[in-house]
Design an enzyme around this catalytic site. Structure first.
Site, PDB file in Angstrom:
ATOM      1  N   GLY A  96      11.014  -2.574   5.304  1.00 23.21           N
ATOM      2  CA  GLY A  96      10.464  -3.937   5.283  1.00 23.21           C
ATOM      3  C   GLY A  96       9.953  -4.542   4.190  1.00 23.21           C
ATOM      4  O   GLY A  96      10.245  -5.730   3.461  1.00 23.21           O
ATOM      5  N   HIS A  97       9.291  -3.440   3.121  1.00 24.70           N
ATOM      6  CA  HIS A  97       8.925  -3.976   1.760  1.00 24.70           C
ATOM      7  C   HIS A  97       9.791  -4.313   1.227  1.00 24.70           C
ATOM      8  O   HIS A  97      10.431  -4.379   0.333  1.00 24.70           O
ATOM      9  CB  HIS A  97       8.206  -2.346   1.648  1.00 24.70           C
TER      10      HIS A  97
ATOM     11  N   MET B  64       0.843  -0.866   0.018  1.00 25.18           N
ATOM     12  CA  MET B  64      -0.112   0.241   0.104  1.00 25.18           C
ATOM     13  C   MET B  64       0.591   1.399   0.111  1.00 25.18           C
ATOM     14  O   MET B  64       0.467   2.237   0.376  1.00 25.18           O
ATOM     15  CB  MET B  64      -1.075  -0.069   1.256  1.00 25.18           C
TER      16      MET B  64
ATOM     17  N   SER C  18       6.432  -0.029  10.016  1.00 24.93           N
ATOM     18  CA  SER C  18       5.406  -0.223   9.702  1.00 24.93           C
ATOM     19  C   SER C  18       5.476   1.747   9.149  1.00 24.93           C
ATOM     20  O   SER C  18       6.097   2.664   9.571  1.00 24.93           O
ATOM     21  CB  SER C  18       4.476  -0.289  11.028  1.00 24.93           C
TER      22      SER C  18
ATOM     23  N   VAL D 225      10.571  -6.736   8.976  1.00 20.79           N
ATOM     24  CA  VAL D 225      12.303  -6.437   9.347  1.00 20.79           C
ATOM     25  C   VAL D 225      11.871  -5.278  11.174  1.00 20.79           C
ATOM     26  O   VAL D 225      11.116  -5.043  10.637  1.00 20.79           O
ATOM     27  CB  VAL D 225      12.187  -5.726   8.191  1.00 20.79           C
TER      28      VAL D 225
HETATM   29  P1  AMP Z   1       1.641  -2.640   3.166  1.00 21.43           P
HETATM   30  O1  AMP Z   1       1.749  -1.575   2.901  1.00 21.43           O
HETATM   31  O2  AMP Z   1       1.499  -2.172   4.723  1.00 21.43           O
HETATM   32  O3  AMP Z   1      -0.255  -3.507   2.899  1.00 21.43           O
HETATM   33  O4  AMP Z   1       2.305  -4.203   3.387  1.00 21.43           O
HETATM   34  C1  AMP Z   1       3.051  -4.725   2.156  1.00 21.43           C
HETATM   35  C2  AMP Z   1       3.625  -6.035   2.754  1.00 21.43           C
HETATM   36  O5  AMP Z   1       5.073  -5.911   3.417  1.00 21.43           O
HETATM   37  C3  AMP Z   1       3.150  -6.479   3.517  1.00 21.43           C
HETATM   38  O6  AMP Z   1       3.629  -8.155   2.654  1.00 21.43           O
HETATM   39  C4  AMP Z   1       3.256  -6.608   4.458  1.00 21.43           C
HETATM   40  O7  AMP Z   1       3.652  -7.828   5.509  1.00 21.43           O
HETATM   41  C5  AMP Z   1       5.153  -5.928   3.958  1.00 21.43           C
HETATM   42  N1  AMP Z   1       5.117  -5.870   5.341  1.00 21.43           N
HETATM   43  C6  AMP Z   1       4.809  -4.687   6.322  1.00 21.43           C
HETATM   44  N2  AMP Z   1       6.173  -4.222   7.058  1.00 21.43           N
HETATM   45  C7  AMP Z   1       6.771  -5.290   6.946  1.00 21.43           C
HETATM   46  C8  AMP Z   1       8.272  -5.324   7.997  1.00 21.43           C
HETATM   47  N3  AMP Z   1       8.857  -4.322   8.711  1.00 21.43           N
HETATM   48  N4  AMP Z   1       8.897  -6.148   7.672  1.00 21.43           N
HETATM   49  C9  AMP Z   1       8.245  -7.123   6.629  1.00 21.43           C
HETATM   50  N5  AMP Z   1       7.306  -7.276   5.698  1.00 21.43           N
HETATM   51  C10 AMP Z   1       7.011  -6.036   6.363  1.00 21.43           C
END
Ligand code: AMP
Length: 297
Positions: free
Chosen positions: A41-42, A35, A192, A183
């Protein structure tokens, strides 16, 4: 990190064409749905996909149907240019950044629903099952459009990854689902996109979430807790000491998300809490009844 060129695509037909052209040359495709507001992490997911595939598609789409609060959707951070740069540096080939109308045309009328504890517990209970309906539906659309060999999710959203595994298996969507480790910052806070909204004080307070999970995991590994209830109490106490009342602090079976009845097997310790007005989630997976319960960090 080296700067690379990423192709930004906004429509489904263009994306299908771009991927088909590369597939015609024998390329394999890894896919990382996000998103946006990309962080390390991403980027770790994108880097892994880039190590394993010729083409890496990163989607950046703030999916309105998985937000249960309008203000949460409005406040969700957006930075298209920064995201394109971060995705490129991490090794993405294509950024898919569709409009809401591109994904949900006015006559859109379908939904993907996973039933049972996978969607009705934890985040499903707090945010309503509509949250996972929205996520499952958009991920199904994206998987149909990208048709990747492998899709990458983060363990940070463990429940989301389990739901994706369930519906891709049930609906026979031909894709491998990889769940990569969470991460964290050096002090333990899970990265996050929402962390950007924390004040310095809020960030400090939020450290109690990972610390509480870690304390709970240790209470399992050192044998000081003998029941899931005791384990949860250890974590909740750590949060309360920091002035946080969690929405949930749950010990579940790591695969089914049913509440754990005893401290054995693979368990998920999952927590959600609002700190400084920002809703945060985090979790650890532990193997109970082993010499040392190993966290997925
Ligand atoms: P989001 O943009 O928050 O929907 O996350 C997109 C992807 O990145 C999802 O698969 C999340 O689980 C992953 N993600 C978000 N934060 C982390 C993190 N700290 N470590 C690893 N993957 C993450």
């Amino acid at each position: 990190m080296t700067e690379r060129i990423v192709q930004t695509i906004r429509t489904v037909p263009e994306l299908r064409d771009a991927i088909a052209a590369r597939r015609a040359n024998g390329a394999t495709v890894g896919f990382v749905p996000t998103m946006g507001a990309l962080h390390s992490g991403h980027c770790a997911l994108i880097e892994r996909a880039a190590r394993e595939h010729d083409v890496v598609v990163v989607s950046i789409f703030v999916n309105p149907t998985q937000f249960n609060k309008a203000e949460d959707l409005e406040q969700y951070p957006r930075d298209e240019q920064g995201d394109a740069n971060a995705a490129a540096s991490a090794g993405a080939t294509i950024c898919f950044t569709p409009s809401v109308e591109e994904i949900y045309p006015t006559d859109f009328a379908s939904s993907v629903r996973v039933r049972g504890p996978l969607t009705e517990t934890l985040e499903g209970q707090e945010r309503g099952v509509g949250h996972f309906d929205g996520m499952a539906t958009v991920v199904t659309i994206l998987l149909n459009v990208v048709a990747p060999d492998v899709v990458y999710f983060g363990a940070k959203d463990a429940q989301q990854a389990l739901v994706v595994r369930r519906f891709t298996a049930d609906l026979r969507i031909p894709v491998e689902v990889v769940t990569a480790d969470t991460v964290r910052d050096a002090d333990g806070l899970a990265l996050s996109s929402r962390n950007a909204r924390l004040s310095a004080g809020g960030r400090e307070q939020a450290l109690a979430i990972s610390a509480g999970l870690q304390a709970a995991a240790e209470a399992i590994s050192d044998g000081s807790a003998t029941s899931p209830k005791d384990v949860a109490a250890v974590g909740v106490e750590r949060l309360r000491a920091a002035g946080i009342t969690p929405e949930y602090f749950a010990i579940t079976d790591a695969e089914t998300l049913e509440p754990a009845r005893q401290l054995s097997g693979k368990l998920l310790i999952a927590c959600a809490a609002t700190v400084d007005g920002v809703r945060l989630i985090d979790n650890l997976t532990v193997i109970a009844n082993r010499e040392a319960a190993t966290a997925n960090r």
